[in-house]
Structure formats: C-alpha cells, structure tokens
Design an enzyme around this catalytic site. Sequence first.
Site, PDB file in Angstrom:
ATOM      1  N   HIS A  18       0.678  -1.231  -0.062  1.00 21.78           N
ATOM      2  CA  HIS A  18       0.155  -0.108  -0.053  1.00 21.78           C
ATOM      3  C   HIS A  18       0.938   1.265  -0.091  1.00 21.78           C
ATOM      4  O   HIS A  18       1.296   1.797   1.263  1.00 21.78           O
ATOM      5  CB  HIS A  18      -0.944  -0.098   1.314  1.00 21.78           C
ATOM      6  CG  HIS A  18      -1.955   1.077   1.519  1.00 21.78           C
ATOM      7  ND1 HIS A  18      -3.094   0.968   2.004  1.00 21.78           N
ATOM      8  CD2 HIS A  18      -1.907   2.398   0.691  1.00 21.78           C
ATOM      9  CE1 HIS A  18      -3.787   2.023   1.847  1.00 21.78           C
ATOM     10  NE2 HIS A  18      -2.868   2.788   0.990  1.00 21.78           N
ATOM     11  N   GLU A 201     -11.078   3.416   6.379  1.00 23.91           N
ATOM     12  CA  GLU A 201     -10.247   4.578   6.703  1.00 23.91           C
ATOM     13  C   GLU A 201     -10.712   5.713   7.442  1.00 23.91           C
ATOM     14  O   GLU A 201     -10.697   5.754   8.792  1.00 23.91           O
ATOM     15  CB  GLU A 201      -9.261   5.094   5.535  1.00 23.91           C
ATOM     16  CG  GLU A 201      -8.254   6.049   5.957  1.00 23.91           C
ATOM     17  CD  GLU A 201      -7.453   6.458   4.744  1.00 23.91           C
ATOM     18  OE1 GLU A 201      -8.031   6.630   3.566  1.00 23.91           O
ATOM     19  OE2 GLU A 201      -6.407   7.156   4.866  1.00 23.91           O
ATOM     20  N   ASP A 280       1.724   7.032   1.977  1.00 27.13           N
ATOM     21  CA  ASP A 280       2.217   8.285   1.306  1.00 27.13           C
ATOM     22  C   ASP A 280       3.369   8.740   1.990  1.00 27.13           C
ATOM     23  O   ASP A 280       3.438   9.680   2.686  1.00 27.13           O
ATOM     24  CB  ASP A 280       1.274   9.432   1.025  1.00 27.13           C
ATOM     25  CG  ASP A 280      -0.071   8.962   0.426  1.00 27.13           C
ATOM     26  OD1 ASP A 280      -0.172   8.958  -0.694  1.00 27.13           O
ATOM     27  OD2 ASP A 280      -1.141   8.749   1.070  1.00 27.13           O
TER      28      ASP A 280
HETATM   29  N1  ADE Z   1      -4.574   8.649  -1.806  1.00 29.57           N
HETATM   30  C1  ADE Z   1      -3.479   8.778  -1.417  1.00 29.57           C
HETATM   31  N2  ADE Z   1      -3.387   8.743  -0.229  1.00 29.57           N
HETATM   32  C2  ADE Z   1      -4.768   7.883   0.268  1.00 29.57           C
HETATM   33  C3  ADE Z   1      -5.248   7.759   1.199  1.00 29.57           C
HETATM   34  N3  ADE Z   1      -4.582   7.327   2.670  1.00 29.57           N
HETATM   35  N4  ADE Z   1      -6.495   7.426   1.334  1.00 29.57           N
HETATM   36  C4  ADE Z   1      -7.310   7.792   0.255  1.00 29.57           C
HETATM   37  N5  ADE Z   1      -6.845   8.211  -0.874  1.00 29.57           N
HETATM   38  C5  ADE Z   1      -5.520   8.449  -1.031  1.00 29.57           C
HETATM   39 ZN    ZN Z   2      -3.965   4.720   0.477  1.00 30.12          ZN
END
Ligand code: ADE
Ligand code: ZN
Length: 340
Positions: A18, A201, A280
């Site tokens: 991820h 999330e 990220d």
């Molecule tokens: N795009 C990049 N990071 C993300 C995340 N954590 N949740 C949803 N979309 C994303």
């Molecule tokens: Zn993500």
Amino acid sequence: MSLPLSTLVRQMPKAELHIHIEGSLEPELIFALAERNRIQLDYDSIEALQRAYAFTDLQSFLDIYYAGASVLLTEQDFFDMTWAYLLRAKQDQIRHAEIFFDPQTHTARGVPFVTAISGIDRALRQGKAELGISSALIMCFLRHLPEEEALATLEQALPYRDMIIGVGLDSSEQDHPPEKFARVFSRCRELGWRRVAHAGEEGPPAYIQTALDMLQVERIDHGVRCLEDPVLVKRIAAQQIPLTVCPLSNVKLRVFDTIADHTLLTLLDHGLLVTVNSDDPAYFGGYLNDNFVAVFDALPLHRKHAYQLARNSFEAAFLDADAKQRYLAEVDAFFALHPV
Ligand code: ADE
Ligand code: ZN
C-alpha cells in the site's frame, strides 16, 4: 547475539502493498521537477511547502497531495519519482512492492495516460533488473469523481493492460461508497484484474462490507474501522481478507491520536491478516521501516509479531505461488538466523 527488535524489523525481508507512488514525491523532488518543467508552485521554498503538511483529515491531505502531483509532466518525471521510491525501498529491505498510481490525477491535467504508465513501468523494470525488487502496478480510480470517468480511464488503460496487475479505489472516502463503482469493478474482474479498495479508513465499516460484496475486492486498504463491527471482524478473519494498514498515515490524518492508540495489535489478536505499509511516505513522516519501528516502539509488539507481519506481507501479495513460497522461505531463513 540476538538483534534488538527495532533492528530485526528493519532488516527482515518484507513486501510493501500500500504505497501511492505520487505520495512518495519528496518536497525536494517536487521543487526540482517544478523548476525543470517551469511550473510556478504556490510555495516559495521547500520549508514553506513542508509547513503545509499539517493535516486535519483525509481531505486536507488530498488537497496538498494533488497539488504536489501537478509537477509531473513527462515520462522522465514519472520514472524519476518511481526510481527514487525503489532506491528507498531497497534500504528498507523491501523485496516486493505493489504500487498504486492515480492516472486521473494526471489525465485531468492533460498528461496522457501513456506518459504516466510508461515512466512508472520503466522504473519498475529497472528496479527488478538492478535492485532485485519485484513489483506490480495497481491502477486506482478516484472515488470523488463519477463512475463514468473511471470507465473512461479503464478504456485508456486497455492497451497497457499487461503492465497492470489490478485496480484500486482511493481519494475522498466519506460519501463515496464502494457501490458507486460496482460496474467498473465488474468489468475489471472480467478482464482478470485483481481488485482492492480503500475502505474503513475514515469511512464506516459498512464500506468494507460493500467493497467485499459489491466490488469483490481481495484486499482492503486500511480497514482499521472494521473493529466497530464484530460480525465484520469475524468475517474478515474467517476469509483471511488482508488489511493493508498504514500506521503513520493514520496518525497524520487523525484516524488515531497517537501511534500508542493504534489498534494494529488488536487487529492481529483477532487473527486478521494485517500488513504494515507506508501509504504516502513523503507526506506522513516516514517510509516502510519508519512505520515498523514506530509501532514496535509504541505498542507491546514482540518478535513473533515481526515474524507474522513479515510473512503476512508476502501472503497478502499478488504473487504467483512459486514466488510467494520463495519469499516466505527467505523470511523463515532470516528468523532462523536470528533466534531470540
Ligand atoms: N490517496 C493517497 N493516499 C490516500 C489515502 N490514504 N486514502 C485515500 N486516498 C489516498
Ligand atoms: Zn492509501
């Protein structure tokens, strides 16, 4: 002599499942690409840009993340971004990476689909040849946009279908339930693509359920909110649906207040197939090993959990049976070499 736990988790072989490649764009590279492409940024220094990385929720992050990606124009830009990630992945003992990209973020700005995928794919092939890192590419649909745009993106991807292992669903989760994308995911299934989706999330556990039932996804990205629904937890455990959990991301985006509040250990204790990932890394304060060290420092995790998480990362990967067995054997050999 046994290794300290933090060294063990850093050195163990692992997969990352991820990682948004656009989320690996470091501020320094954003500025370098802006200069190369003569793009005027809203920030006049790297420090000013970094000061904007104070997120209050997912949307506040996404606004900055899409702005950062706007410096990507040429095939070489996409190559440079991906290559920088692979070099960093090598340091973290990543043997295999399954990488998200967001084509709509680029095609909406007039950057052709082929430009993005060619640069990323060239870096991934070089990563295999020169760094020994195997990889796969997952094309994500942006869920804040209509399904018609996802279907159009799928059409654009067809000539490059062999470069892609599967599809995902990302961007703003609230009010964009998985079922909005049922048709496009059904087409992707017919094409033989693997399927994953961000769910649970920020969004409710019901989104995890509909991602499984209506999109027929094989992994859930994040999924931490499943704990609010004990019946769902039982189902995910029984079916061994992997969850790609991203601890530092969850704290930066205020899903949890601190790493010590993270429910990673609870998820493991429920028998779920949990993996640790960076999401990220350029925006959330760390790459994969930083995520591992953070949770092992803050939570009562032990060597057996490190072993489980290393194994899970390969178990949950879209690898063929042979490659999976080879990587799992490497994990076993590593842990046999480093007894308690
Ligand atoms: N795009 C990049 N990071 C993300 C995340 N954590 N949740 C949803 N979309 C994303
Ligand atoms: Zn993500």
